[in-house]
Motif scaffolding. Structure first.
Motif, PDB file in Angstrom:
ATOM      1  N   LYS A 242      38.420  39.229  47.934  1.00 15.08           N
ATOM      2  CA  LYS A 242      39.307  39.963  48.829  1.00 15.08           C
ATOM      3  C   LYS A 242      40.138  40.930  47.997  1.00 15.08           C
ATOM      4  O   LYS A 242      40.827  40.526  47.064  1.00 15.08           O
ATOM      5  CB  LYS A 242      40.241  39.017  49.594  1.00 15.08           C
ATOM      6  CG  LYS A 242      39.535  37.903  50.356  1.00 15.08           C
ATOM      7  CD  LYS A 242      38.685  38.451  51.473  1.00 15.08           C
ATOM      8  CE  LYS A 242      38.114  37.332  52.341  1.00 15.08           C
ATOM      9  NZ  LYS A 242      37.173  36.448  51.602  1.00 15.08           N
TER      10      LYS A 242
ATOM     11  N   ILE B 282      45.584  45.437  45.593  1.00 18.75           N
ATOM     12  CA  ILE B 282      45.928  44.019  45.728  1.00 18.75           C
ATOM     13  C   ILE B 282      44.650  43.205  45.649  1.00 18.75           C
ATOM     14  O   ILE B 282      43.728  43.405  46.441  1.00 18.75           O
ATOM     15  CB  ILE B 282      46.635  43.737  47.069  1.00 18.75           C
ATOM     16  CG1 ILE B 282      47.870  44.628  47.219  1.00 18.75           C
ATOM     17  CG2 ILE B 282      47.022  42.268  47.171  1.00 18.75           C
ATOM     18  CD1 ILE B 282      48.494  44.568  48.600  1.00 18.75           C
TER      19      ILE B 282
ATOM     20  N   SER C 212      43.052  39.501  45.957  1.00 18.05           N
ATOM     21  CA  SER C 212      43.365  38.206  46.549  1.00 18.05           C
ATOM     22  C   SER C 212      42.157  37.291  46.475  1.00 18.05           C
ATOM     23  O   SER C 212      41.042  37.724  46.221  1.00 18.05           O
ATOM     24  CB  SER C 212      43.807  38.401  48.003  1.00 18.05           C
ATOM     25  OG  SER C 212      44.110  37.172  48.611  1.00 18.05           O
TER      26      SER C 212
ATOM     27  N   ARG D  73      40.886  32.845  45.835  1.00 24.04           N
ATOM     28  CA  ARG D  73      41.200  31.475  45.411  1.00 24.04           C
ATOM     29  C   ARG D  73      40.526  31.205  44.077  1.00 24.04           C
ATOM     30  O   ARG D  73      39.383  31.616  43.849  1.00 24.04           O
ATOM     31  CB  ARG D  73      40.696  30.469  46.448  1.00 24.04           C
ATOM     32  CG  ARG D  73      41.288  30.689  47.840  1.00 24.04           C
ATOM     33  CD  ARG D  73      42.761  30.383  47.889  1.00 24.04           C
ATOM     34  NE  ARG D  73      43.401  30.930  49.081  1.00 24.04           N
ATOM     35  CZ  ARG D  73      44.670  30.703  49.403  1.00 24.04           C
ATOM     36  NH1 ARG D  73      45.425  29.947  48.609  1.00 24.04           N
ATOM     37  NH2 ARG D  73      45.178  31.239  50.488  1.00 24.04           N
TER      38      ARG D  73
ATOM     39  N   SER E  56      47.304  35.554  37.062  1.00 24.97           N
ATOM     40  CA  SER E  56      47.809  36.888  37.401  1.00 24.97           C
ATOM     41  C   SER E  56      47.640  37.853  36.234  1.00 24.97           C
ATOM     42  O   SER E  56      47.294  39.026  36.428  1.00 24.97           O
ATOM     43  CB  SER E  56      49.283  36.806  37.804  1.00 24.97           C
ATOM     44  OG  SER E  56      50.060  36.230  36.762  1.00 24.97           O
TER      45      SER E  56
ATOM     46  N   CYS F 137      48.307  40.856  41.821  1.00 23.97           N
ATOM     47  CA  CYS F 137      47.445  39.672  41.925  1.00 23.97           C
ATOM     48  C   CYS F 137      47.991  38.738  42.993  1.00 23.97           C
ATOM     49  O   CYS F 137      49.152  38.327  42.930  1.00 23.97           O
ATOM     50  CB  CYS F 137      47.366  38.948  40.582  1.00 23.97           C
ATOM     51  SG  CYS F 137      46.451  37.380  40.660  1.00 23.97           S
ATOM     52  N   ALA F 138      47.155  38.408  43.957  1.00 27.93           N
ATOM     53  CA  ALA F 138      47.525  37.452  44.999  1.00 27.93           C
ATOM     54  C   ALA F 138      46.489  36.328  45.063  1.00 27.93           C
ATOM     55  O   ALA F 138      46.120  35.859  46.137  1.00 27.93           O
ATOM     56  CB  ALA F 138      47.642  38.155  46.342  1.00 27.93           C
ATOM     57  N   VAL F 139      46.014  35.900  43.886  1.00 32.55           N
ATOM     58  CA  VAL F 139      45.020  34.825  43.801  1.00 32.55           C
ATOM     59  C   VAL F 139      45.744  33.483  43.784  1.00 32.55           C
ATOM     60  O   VAL F 139      46.678  33.281  43.000  1.00 32.55           O
ATOM     61  CB  VAL F 139      44.151  34.976  42.536  1.00 32.55           C
ATOM     62  CG1 VAL F 139      43.163  33.825  42.433  1.00 32.55           C
ATOM     63  CG2 VAL F 139      43.411  36.312  42.560  1.00 32.55           C
ATOM     64  N   ARG F 140      45.325  32.556  44.643  1.00 26.83           N
ATOM     65  CA  ARG F 140      45.961  31.240  44.765  1.00 26.83           C
ATOM     66  C   ARG F 140      44.911  30.147  44.563  1.00 26.83           C
ATOM     67  O   ARG F 140      43.717  30.403  44.508  1.00 26.83           O
ATOM     68  CB  ARG F 140      46.613  31.093  46.142  1.00 26.83           C
ATOM     69  CG  ARG F 140      47.586  32.209  46.507  1.00 26.83           C
ATOM     70  CD  ARG F 140      48.872  32.121  45.716  1.00 26.83           C
ATOM     71  NE  ARG F 140      49.832  33.135  46.166  1.00 26.83           N
ATOM     72  CZ  ARG F 140      50.033  34.290  45.570  1.00 26.83           C
ATOM     73  NH1 ARG F 140      49.333  34.617  44.488  1.00 26.83           N
ATOM     74  NH2 ARG F 140      50.927  35.150  46.051  1.00 26.83           N
TER      75      ARG F 140
END
Length: 392
Positions: free
Chosen positions: A63, A87, A89, A91, A101, A127-130
Motif C-alpha cells: 500500500k 506514504i 503503508s 504490515r 521506518s 512510513c506507515a508500516v505496522r
C-alpha cells in the motif's frame, strides 16, 4: 494435489479479435513510482529477514499513496513550490536492531535517486508500516516449511504478446532508454503509452512530461514534441497513427495549456498515484485480456498469492507456448484458498488457442507441465525474493 481442479479449454485466438487496447505506464508515472518504491522495500525486507532469521517473516508493504505537490513551470526553468508526499503503508514483522521506518525511508529515497532524474529531496517520505494481525502471522509460522496461502485470491498470465502489445512495450522501453534521454534531454521520466487496434489499424497516444529548463519557449516545446513523435514513429515496424500530449493547446504561447514540468514528473503538481493501479507483471494494462487487479509490488513472495500466483501463471503460460507443439496462445488463471499450501491451488483454469483441435496428448502435456511447475513453486518464489521477476 488431489483436491485441485484443473480445467483446460480451447479458446479463439486473441489476435483474431476485431479490436484490442492496452496501456503501459512509465517509470516516472505516479502509479509506477508507488509500485517501484513498494517493491524496493519488499526486496529490502526479504534480505533483512533472511540475514536476521534465515527465512522470510510475514509482511506486506503493498500500500502506497503518492500525493502530488505544487510547482511553477517556466520556460528555461521553474520551481517546485510544495514537495510530493509519498506514504508507504502495510504490515511487517519487527527486525532486530532495525527501525522499520528508517529502513523504509532509506530504501524509498535510494530507489528514487536511482530511477528518476529529479532531486529525491522533492519527495517527503512517510512510513506507515505496522505489525500484522496475529492470525496472519500465525499462518505464516505454520507454513515455514510448507508455505500457506495468506489470501483467497487469483493470479493471471498469458502468452504470447500481441503485435499491439509488443509495440507498446517497445515504445515504453525506448522512452526509458539512456540513448533516448541523451537525444531528447527535454523528455521527462513520466510517460504513458495508450494503444488501440481496430482490425489491422494501430493507434498510439503518448503522454510525455517535458522538462522546462530544456525548453526556451512555446515554439521550442512544439519543435521538440514533433521531433520526438517522428523518432518514435520511425522505430515502429507496423503502420500506425501516433500522437503526443494531445491535450496541448496548439496555439499556446505560454506554459499554460502545454505539458511542461519542472521535474519531468506530473506528480509535482496534483497528479497522485497508488500501488496496483499501473502495469501488471508483464509491463502492461490489458483490459481486453483476463487480468488480475492484485497489486504485485510490495507483497511478500513466499505466501502472498497475489504476487506468487501472478508470477507463476505468467511462467506457466510462456512455458506452454514454448514447450507444447500446436499451442499458439495460452491464458492461465490460478485461484487460491487461504490457509492451503501454495502449491495446491483450488483451481487452475487454462484457455488455449491451437492450430487445429485440442488433442488428448496436448491436454496431458499441459497437465504434466502444470503439476511440475506447482511442485517447483519454490523456484518461482526464490526468483521473486531475489528480484529476478518484474513486479510492474
Amino acid at each position: 494435489m488431489n483436491d485441485m481442479e484443473l480445467v483446460i479449454t480451447k479458446h479463439e485466438s486473441f489476435q483474431a479479435r476485431a479490436f484490442e487496447m492496452c496501456e503501459h505506464k512509465g517509470i516516472g508515472h505516479p502509479d509506477s513510482l508507488c509500485d517501484g518504491v513498494a517493491e524496493a522495500v519488499s526486496l529490502a525486507l526479504n534480505r533483512a529477514y533472511l540475514q536476521a532469521f534465515g527465512h522470510i517473516l510475514h509482511y506486506n508493504v503493498d500500500k502506497a499513496l503518492l500525493i502530488g505537490g505544487q510547482s511553477l513551470p517556466r520556460f528555461g526553468g521553474g520551481q517546485v513550490l510544495k514537495p510530493m508526499r509519498l506514504i508507504i503503508s502495510g504490515r511487517a514483522s519487527p527486525l532486530p536492531d532495525t527501525w522499520l521506518s528508517e529502513l523504509v525511508r532509506d530504501v524509498a529515497y535510494r530507489y528514487l535517486s536511482q530511477n528518476v532524474r529529479c532531486d529525491p529531496a522533492l519527495f517527503e517520505i512517510e512510513c506507515a508500516v505496522r505489525t500484522g494481525s496475529p492470525n496472519l502471522q500465525q499462518a505464516f509460522v505454520r507454513g515455514t516449511s510448507r508455505a500457506l496461502a495468506n489470501d483467497t485470491s487469483f493470479g493471471v498470465g498469458f502468452a504470447p504478446y500481441s503485435t499491439l502489445e509488443k509495440n507498446v512495450l517497445q515504445l515504453g522501453t525506448l522512452l526509458h532508454s539512456a540513448a533516448f534521454q541523451v537525444r531528447f534531454p527535454a523528455a521527462g521520466d513520466d510517460y504513458k503509452v495508450m494503444a488501440a487496434r481496430v482490425g489491422g489499424r494501430l493507434a498510439f497516444t503518448v503522454a510525455l512530461a517535458l522538462v522546462d529548463r530544456e525548453i526556451p519557449d512555446a515554439a521550442g516545446y512544439f519543435a521538440v514534441k514533433e521531433a520526438i513523435r517522428e523518432h518514435l514513429l520511425s522505430t515502429l515496424t507496423s503502420p500506425c497513427d501516433l500522437a503526443i500530449n494531445t491535450l496541448d493547446d496548439a496555439h499556446a504561447s505560454t506554459v499554460d495549456g502545454i505539458y511542461l514540468t519542472v521535474s519531468g514528473l506530473s506528480s509535482e503538481q496534483g497528479d497522485d498515484g497508488e500501488v496496483g493501479r499501473g502495469n501488471r507483471m508483464n509491463g502492461l494494462i490489458t483490459p481486453c485480456r483476463s487480468m488480475s487487479l492484485e497489486a504485485v509490488a510490495g507483497k511478500n513472495p513466499v505466501s502472498h498469492v497475489g504476487k506468487l500466483y501472478n508470477a507463476l501463471a505468467w511462467e506457466i503460460a510462456r512455458a506452454v507456448i514454448a514447450e507444447i507443439e500446436g499451442v499458439e496462445e495460452a491464458t492461465v488463471q490460478l485461484l487460491s484458498r487461504i490457509g492451503q499450501p501454495v502449491e495446491r491451488p483450488a483451481l487452475v483454469a487454462i484457455e488455449l488457442a491451437c492450430r487445429g483441435r485440442l488433442t488428448l496428448a496436448m491436454r496431458q502435456a499441459v497437465q504434466s507441465l502444470v503439476h511440475a511447475r506447482l511442485s517447483d513453486i519454490e523456484c518461482t518464489s526464490s526468483r521473486l525474493v531475489r528480484g529476478e521477476l518484474p513486479a510492474f
